[in-house]
Design an enzyme around this catalytic site. Sequence first.
Site, PDB file in Angstrom:
ATOM      1  N   GLU A  23      -4.840  -2.101  -4.291  1.00 21.49           N
ATOM      2  CA  GLU A  23      -6.243  -2.453  -4.535  1.00 21.49           C
ATOM      3  C   GLU A  23      -7.011  -1.398  -5.324  1.00 21.49           C
ATOM      4  O   GLU A  23      -7.972  -0.797  -4.817  1.00 21.49           O
ATOM      5  CB  GLU A  23      -6.963  -2.747  -3.209  1.00 21.49           C
ATOM      6  CG  GLU A  23      -6.406  -3.969  -2.501  1.00 21.49           C
ATOM      7  CD  GLU A  23      -7.332  -4.498  -1.393  1.00 21.49           C
ATOM      8  OE1 GLU A  23      -8.279  -3.793  -1.017  1.00 21.49           O
ATOM      9  OE2 GLU A  23      -7.088  -5.617  -0.919  1.00 21.49           O
TER      10      GLU A  23
ATOM     11  N   GLU B 217      -0.854  -8.966   1.601  1.00 18.82           N
ATOM     12  CA  GLU B 217      -1.748  -8.873   2.760  1.00 18.82           C
ATOM     13  C   GLU B 217      -2.534 -10.168   2.905  1.00 18.82           C
ATOM     14  O   GLU B 217      -2.983 -10.739   1.916  1.00 18.82           O
ATOM     15  CB  GLU B 217      -2.798  -7.753   2.603  1.00 18.82           C
ATOM     16  CG  GLU B 217      -2.293  -6.355   2.734  1.00 18.82           C
ATOM     17  CD  GLU B 217      -3.406  -5.323   2.575  1.00 18.82           C
ATOM     18  OE1 GLU B 217      -4.565  -5.597   2.942  1.00 18.82           O
ATOM     19  OE2 GLU B 217      -3.097  -4.235   2.066  1.00 18.82           O
TER      20      GLU B 217
HETATM   21  C1  NOJ Z   1      -7.102  -4.636   2.215  1.00 18.10           C
HETATM   22  C2  NOJ Z   1      -6.720  -3.193   2.305  1.00 18.10           C
HETATM   23  O1  NOJ Z   1      -5.564  -2.969   1.550  1.00 18.10           O
HETATM   24  C3  NOJ Z   1      -6.511  -2.706   3.730  1.00 18.10           C
HETATM   25  O2  NOJ Z   1      -6.438  -1.315   3.691  1.00 18.10           O
HETATM   26  C4  NOJ Z   1      -7.622  -3.208   4.614  1.00 18.10           C
HETATM   27  O3  NOJ Z   1      -7.515  -2.706   5.911  1.00 18.10           O
HETATM   28  C5  NOJ Z   1      -7.600  -4.719   4.622  1.00 18.10           C
HETATM   29  N1  NOJ Z   1      -7.860  -5.179   3.272  1.00 18.10           N
HETATM   30  C6  NOJ Z   1      -8.606  -5.359   5.559  1.00 18.10           C
HETATM   31  O4  NOJ Z   1      -9.898  -5.089   5.158  1.00 18.10           O
END
Ligand code: NOJ
Length: 428
Positions: free
Chosen positions: A160, A333
């Site tokens: 990200e 994710e």
């Molecule tokens: C994306 C991120 O990569 C992660 O670090 C985060 O905890 C999650 N989103 C949830 O917000």
Amino acid sequence: MSFSQDFLWGAASAAPQIEGAWDVDGRTPSVWDEPEAGAVRHGENPKIACDHYHLYKDDVALMKQIGLKAYRFSVSWSRVVPRRGQVNKKGIQFYCNLVNELVSAGIEPMVTLYHSDMPVWVLEMGGWDNEEVSNAFAEYAEIVVKALSDRVKYWFTLNEPQCFANDCSHQTPSGDINRATRTILLSHGRAVQVIHRYSVQPARVGLVIMGICPIPVEGIMDENAALEMTFSERAGVMGMGWWMDPAILGTVPEALKDTISEADMEVIHQKLDFFSMNSYFPANFHDYPDRTNPLVQPGMPRCQMGNVLDAEVLYYITKFCYQRYGLPVLITENGTCMNDRPCLDGKIHDPQRTDYIHRYLLALKRAVDEGIPVLGYLYWSIMDNFEWAYGYDVRFGLIYVDYPTQMRLLKDSAEFYREVIESNGENL
Ligand code: NOJ
């Protein structure tokens, strides 16, 4: 169509959110370890987190119990390279042990090299302002690849970039987003080169993007408009195209044309094996300050962080990204958060998470049914953890963590996910 037989059913985590052991065995601090006053809820910090550094064997045993086929974790740069030019053998040993444990549990290890936790020594070099950081990143990548690539096939360079590039106060002291973007993309490109140069087996590599897209809504936005908006350059640094167009298509958004040169593109534009993406919520349900968004209704389904839940996003984003980039998709994710707690019977009942996973997987299956190649789905997160500015209130895990005792407990949703995996998604 069904999910492929080798579909990667998994879960994900990140070093700064679970490892703890912030100053143990030679690790030096990252920018997240001692947050400024007011930056994190209740003044919390990730120094201990889930103490996964010490409890990794128990955690892998729980992953095995859930039946995971894959597990994505990140390596802490400052644990492996405490200062530029130094190598911390104990830090590397930890990741070797973790990978060994995963492999003997039959779980495919997937490594993210950078998940927001910039070492303080890198910030002292100027963070993303300094192009030289991309060389330091390549040096670090080389150490990790040499240590793990006999057992690790799946690599993600960065997670990200939209988030940590934008977070100017922390990682880009000048606040110059274009300059930061160039260093970040160069870091990505150099790391891909290093992975292929030093991996002892053929490596599969991706760049994990924060997946953002609006979903079509009858009478307001049709599918073409949603697709167009998804890759509109107006989204700037928060958009997917800002990062993935240079990395995958070799094209540069208008706003970056004066910053990124053709020589830079030789480094940035590397062959990637999949489109790896985190996706949680649709982009067209935001509250505007004047409350004029007709899509936002009182009492809509939301996660504990306030984001509107709509599973359709997983179908559309998978489809849109495949249409634009033509690469198989890997969901790195997806998950939801709430303030889970043990009920009177001592168990963690989280029917809303089970329902969330069920709905989002059905939406993903719709994309699979249409013939879009989807390689895997990784739930975020394997366990409750340090959720950045939200601290520990917000729980995303399949495994509940009681922080004061570090006791772990599988939530009901973990049992549901186990059944999904066991049936290869046929029970959905
Ligand atoms: C994306 C991120 O990569 C992660 O670090 C985060 O905890 C999650 N989103 C949830 O917000």
